[in-house]
Write a protein that holds these residues in place. Structure first.
Motif: not given
Length: 376
Positions: A192, A194, A290, A307, A310, A329-332
């Protein structure tokens, strides 16, 4: 005069680490998505060289991706400037309009005095353009790293260390070039990052307050704009998705940039007045993103920001290849028609394959990411 005589004698394909790096400069000038795609590589370099002084040369309009407005551009790191120790900014477009004006010359001299006074040991150019490579070489660092096959081929003439990039996604390619400074594989960017995006407490609090005042809890960000027309899914279809999200209890917020007012108006009309505008600074976009439950858009900087933060993403792709430029790096859910052909030609008309993607398909993808409990 030969290249060797002009000082290019050390240009070579090189994977040997640069010993004794205490001060490192990153060059990635623009654009928004590309800067965000560079963050994982710099994050990994920060871990590899925890005591190093790391600077970043960037276009002023994107500096808020590295440092919150009003916070010092140099000094101890904090959540307002979490990743780098100094931000050097340029405004090449503005300077190019009046290159010999006193103001331009003064500003140029100030930037380059600051860069050269920092006495960087090495520079890593992750833009791969002629202008970025030249700026990297002018930094005065003894070693200038860059891809052996950069986006603009002549850029490699300015590198003293050329590195063969590998990996499918651009994030992986950036990391592979950065690994040359270490001499081995670094921690992969699944971690992560972020926390590397600035967090301005004033803007964060104001955003929270505005959402509360408007009784907004669950909301989606829709982004109809894109760098060029071929990547733009029709605004009217964004409006249809916005209407259905609103009916399902998800507040639709539409992000748009300068010159994209017509896009928002088209989304608003097609949504039956349900969509709400979001137009502000990069820092305001960070704060709002965010808090979003989901982001829906094409291959754009705001999508890649989501992304990085997250946030779940529905990515609507046309001529650009999501394997290289997609959400990372994120759900997509990535939607791309088999009719789309990879191309970076800046055509104004939407890609034909992009037009094959309907609003029902996008809403269904959003529903899957949100747990399948949307009404409507």
């Amino acid at each position: 005069m030969s290249l060797e005589a002009a000082g290019f004698e050390s240009n070579r394909l090189d994977t040997e680490p640069e010993s004794g790096i205490e001060r490192l400069l990153i060059v990635r000038l623009s654009a928004m998505g590309d800067v965000i795609h560079t963050l994982p590589a710099v994050h990994a370099l920060r871990q590899a060289f925890p005591r190093a002084f790391i600077g970043w040369l960037i276009e002023e309009r994107w500096a808020e991706l590295l440092c919150a407005p009003g916070f010092p551009r140099r000094g101890l790191r904090s959540p307002l400037r979490p990743l780098v120790d100094e931000v050097h900014s340029v405004n090449l477009k503005s300077w190019g309009k009046s290159p010999f004006s006193i103001a331009t010359l003064q500003r140029t001299a100030t930037v380059w005095n600051d860069v050269r006074d920092a006495r960087y040991d090495a520079v890593l150019d992750l833009q791969g353009a002629i202008r970025s490579a030249v700026l990297a070489r002018l930094s005065g660092a003894r070693a200038v790293y860059g891809a052996a096959e950069p986006r603009e081929s002549p850029a490699s003439l300015w590198y003293t260390r050329k590195v063969m990039a590998h990996g499918r996604h651009v994030i992986e390619q950036n990391l592979s070039v950065a690994e040359a400074l270490v001499g081995g594989e670094m921690k992969r960017p699944a971690e992560d990052v972020s926390c590397d995006v600035p967090c301005d407490p004033v803007t964060e609090a104001r955003t929270e307050e505005e959402l509360a005042q408007n009784h907004v809890r669950d909301f989606a960000i829709l982004n109809p704009g894109a760098g060029w027309g071929a990547k733009r899914w029709p605004a009217e279809r964004y409006g249809e998705v916005a209407r259905r999200l609103a009916e399902a209890g998800i507040y639709p917020v539409v992000n748009y940039g300068p010159g994209e007012e017509d896009l928002f108006r088209a989304v608003l009309a097609a949504s039956g007045g349900r969509a709400r505008p979001m137009k502000g600074s990069v820092t305001e976009l960070i704060a709002l993103t965010r808090r979003a439950r989901i982001f829906i858009g094409g291959d754009t900087g705001p999508l890649h920001l989501a992304a990085a933060l997250r946030v779940p993403v529905v990515a609507i792709f046309g001529p650009t290849d999501p394997a290289r430029n997609g959400p990372y790096g994120t759900r997509s859910v990535v939607l791309r028609s088999a009719e789309s052909v990879t191309s970076h030609a800046r055509r104004s008309d939407p890609d034909e394959g992009l037009l094959a993607i309907g609003s029902d398909e996008v809403f269904a993808a959003a529903n899957r990411l949100l747990g399948g409990d949307l009404r409507g």
